[in-house]
Design a protein around this motif. Structure first.
Motif, PDB file in Angstrom:
ATOM      1  N   GLU A   1      31.379  13.865 -20.395  1.00  0.00           N
ATOM      2  CA  GLU A   1      31.209  12.692 -19.543  1.00  0.00           C
ATOM      3  C   GLU A   1      29.968  12.824 -18.646  1.00  0.00           C
ATOM      4  OE1 GLU A   1      33.713  10.943 -15.853  1.00  0.00           O
ATOM      5  OE2 GLU A   1      34.851  11.270 -17.700  1.00  0.00           O
ATOM      6  N   LEU A   2      29.624  14.057 -18.294  1.00  0.00           N
ATOM      7  CA  LEU A   2      28.515  14.304 -17.371  1.00  0.00           C
ATOM      8  C   LEU A   2      27.187  14.641 -18.062  1.00  0.00           C
ATOM      9  CD1 LEU A   2      30.452  16.567 -14.832  1.00  0.00           C
ATOM     10  CD2 LEU A   2      29.802  14.171 -14.508  1.00  0.00           C
ATOM     11  N   LEU A   3      27.183  14.796 -19.389  1.00  0.00           N
ATOM     12  CA  LEU A   3      25.993  15.301 -20.075  1.00  0.00           C
ATOM     13  C   LEU A   3      24.741  14.456 -19.900  1.00  0.00           C
ATOM     14  CD1 LEU A   3      27.057  16.925 -23.460  1.00  0.00           C
ATOM     15  CD2 LEU A   3      26.169  18.010 -21.401  1.00  0.00           C
ATOM     16  N   SER A   4      24.856  13.152 -19.970  1.00  0.00           N
ATOM     17  CA  SER A   4      23.655  12.311 -19.812  1.00  0.00           C
ATOM     18  C   SER A   4      23.045  12.501 -18.430  1.00  0.00           C
ATOM     19  CB  SER A   4      23.979  10.838 -20.028  1.00  0.00           C
ATOM     20  OG  SER A   4      24.230  10.593 -21.381  1.00  0.00           O
ATOM     21  N   ASP A   5      23.895  12.480 -17.404  1.00  0.00           N
ATOM     22  CA  ASP A   5      23.389  12.702 -16.049  1.00  0.00           C
ATOM     23  C   ASP A   5      22.855  14.122 -15.884  1.00  0.00           C
ATOM     24  OD1 ASP A   5      23.932  10.118 -15.229  1.00  0.00           O
ATOM     25  OD2 ASP A   5      25.906  10.618 -14.429  1.00  0.00           O
ATOM     26  N   TYR A   6      23.493  15.078 -16.532  1.00  0.00           N
ATOM     27  CA  TYR A   6      23.012  16.461 -16.496  1.00  0.00           C
ATOM     28  C   TYR A   6      21.609  16.541 -17.094  1.00  0.00           C
ATOM     29  CZ  TYR A   6      22.728  21.468 -17.541  1.00  0.00           C
ATOM     30  OH  TYR A   6      22.313  22.781 -17.627  1.00  0.00           O
ATOM     31  N   HIS A   7      21.431  15.911 -18.239  1.00  0.00           N
ATOM     32  CA  HIS A   7      20.133  15.917 -18.908  1.00  0.00           C
ATOM     33  C   HIS A   7      19.056  15.295 -18.031  1.00  0.00           C
ATOM     34  CE1 HIS A   7      16.980  14.461 -21.636  1.00  0.00           C
ATOM     35  NE2 HIS A   7      17.204  15.609 -22.227  1.00  0.00           N
ATOM     36  N   GLU A   8      19.415  14.254 -17.309  1.00  0.00           N
ATOM     37  CA  GLU A   8      18.452  13.560 -16.449  1.00  0.00           C
ATOM     38  C   GLU A   8      18.272  14.231 -15.095  1.00  0.00           C
ATOM     39  OE1 GLU A   8      19.378   9.428 -16.091  1.00  0.00           O
ATOM     40  OE2 GLU A   8      19.568   9.174 -18.251  1.00  0.00           O
TER      41      GLU A   8
ATOM     42  N   GLU B   1      26.387  22.908 -11.924  1.00  0.00           N
ATOM     43  CA  GLU B   1      26.850  24.272 -12.208  1.00  0.00           C
ATOM     44  C   GLU B   1      28.061  24.260 -13.126  1.00  0.00           C
ATOM     45  OE1 GLU B   1      27.045  28.071 -12.796  1.00  0.00           O
ATOM     46  OE2 GLU B   1      25.359  27.103 -11.789  1.00  0.00           O
ATOM     47  N   PHE B   2      28.972  23.298 -12.932  1.00  0.00           N
ATOM     48  CA  PHE B   2      30.135  23.179 -13.812  1.00  0.00           C
ATOM     49  C   PHE B   2      29.685  22.961 -15.256  1.00  0.00           C
ATOM     50  CE2 PHE B   2      32.868  20.329 -16.216  1.00  0.00           C
ATOM     51  CZ  PHE B   2      34.022  21.096 -16.303  1.00  0.00           C
ATOM     52  N   VAL B   3      28.767  21.999 -15.463  1.00  0.00           N
ATOM     53  CA  VAL B   3      28.298  21.693 -16.823  1.00  0.00           C
ATOM     54  C   VAL B   3      27.556  22.892 -17.394  1.00  0.00           C
ATOM     55  CG1 VAL B   3      26.804  20.200 -18.218  1.00  0.00           C
ATOM     56  CG2 VAL B   3      28.215  19.211 -16.406  1.00  0.00           C
ATOM     57  N   ARG B   4      26.678  23.498 -16.602  1.00  0.00           N
ATOM     58  CA  ARG B   4      25.901  24.655 -17.066  1.00  0.00           C
ATOM     59  C   ARG B   4      26.828  25.786 -17.510  1.00  0.00           C
ATOM     60  NH1 ARG B   4      22.921  25.839 -12.543  1.00  0.00           N
ATOM     61  NH2 ARG B   4      21.489  24.159 -13.075  1.00  0.00           N
TER      62      ARG B   4
ATOM     63  N   PRO C   1      30.126  23.762 -29.201  1.00  0.00           N
ATOM     64  CA  PRO C   1      30.173  22.356 -29.621  1.00  0.00           C
ATOM     65  C   PRO C   1      29.606  21.395 -28.573  1.00  0.00           C
ATOM     66  CG  PRO C   1      32.227  23.424 -30.193  1.00  0.00           C
ATOM     67  CD  PRO C   1      31.459  24.388 -29.325  1.00  0.00           C
ATOM     68  N   CYS C   2      29.866  21.646 -27.295  1.00  0.00           N
ATOM     69  CA  CYS C   2      29.309  20.778 -26.249  1.00  0.00           C
ATOM     70  C   CYS C   2      27.797  20.980 -26.143  1.00  0.00           C
ATOM     71  CB  CYS C   2      29.998  21.031 -24.907  1.00  0.00           C
ATOM     72  SG  CYS C   2      31.683  20.340 -24.846  1.00  0.00           S
ATOM     73  N   MET C   3      27.324  22.206 -26.377  1.00  0.00           N
ATOM     74  CA  MET C   3      25.887  22.464 -26.368  1.00  0.00           C
ATOM     75  C   MET C   3      25.206  21.680 -27.487  1.00  0.00           C
ATOM     76  SD  MET C   3      23.670  23.878 -24.633  1.00  0.00           S
ATOM     77  CE  MET C   3      22.044  24.517 -24.657  1.00  0.00           C
ATOM     78  N   VAL C   4      25.860  21.561 -28.631  1.00  0.00           N
ATOM     79  CA  VAL C   4      25.310  20.777 -29.747  1.00  0.00           C
ATOM     80  C   VAL C   4      25.186  19.311 -29.343  1.00  0.00           C
ATOM     81  CG1 VAL C   4      25.801  19.923 -32.079  1.00  0.00           C
ATOM     82  CG2 VAL C   4      26.062  22.354 -31.561  1.00  0.00           C
ATOM     83  N   VAL C   5      26.166  18.804 -28.605  1.00  0.00           N
ATOM     84  CA  VAL C   5      26.097  17.413 -28.143  1.00  0.00           C
ATOM     85  C   VAL C   5      24.892  17.236 -27.219  1.00  0.00           C
ATOM     86  CG1 VAL C   5      27.265  15.589 -26.837  1.00  0.00           C
ATOM     87  CG2 VAL C   5      28.571  17.014 -28.419  1.00  0.00           C
ATOM     88  N   LEU C   6      24.655  18.184 -26.316  1.00  0.00           N
ATOM     89  CA  LEU C   6      23.487  18.106 -25.437  1.00  0.00           C
ATOM     90  C   LEU C   6      22.199  18.130 -26.262  1.00  0.00           C
ATOM     91  CD1 LEU C   6      22.166  18.013 -22.652  1.00  0.00           C
ATOM     92  CD2 LEU C   6      22.294  20.529 -22.619  1.00  0.00           C
TER      93      LEU C   6
END
Length: 84
Positions: free
Chosen positions: A13-20, A29-32, A40-45
């Motif tokens: 849910e947070l990946l797009s904002d994380y990327h930006e 820090e949670f996402v990292r 699998p989540c790293m592949v999505v990023l």
């Protein structure tokens, strides 16, 4: 098959904002941390990064006036196969 956990759902849910870079430090820090333990989540990023960098090129090369989702996904599959 990989099980999607509650942490996966929250990270995705947070990946797009994380990327930006639009997250506060605790969310970042949670996402990292999650990405460091969840391939699998790293592949999505990585897919998000490919889409963001490839979409303008695809639009320019094909002269697509309005982003056609099917064409973009077809090109993404070709691009990903070529890159990997």
């Amino acid at each position: 098959m990989t099980k999607i956990t509650e942490n996966c759902a929250k990270s995705l849910e947070l990946l797009s904002d994380y990327h930006e870079g639009a997250l506060d430090e605790s969310a970042k820090e949670f996402v990292r941390a999650h990405l460091g333990e969840c391939p699998p989540c790293m592949v999505v990023l990585e897919d998000i990064q490919i889409i963001i960098t490839s979409a303008p090129v695809i639009l320019e090369e094909d002269g697509i006036a309005f982003p056609d989702e099917n064409i973009i996904w077809q090109r993404m599959r070709i691009t990903k196969t070529t890159i990997h």
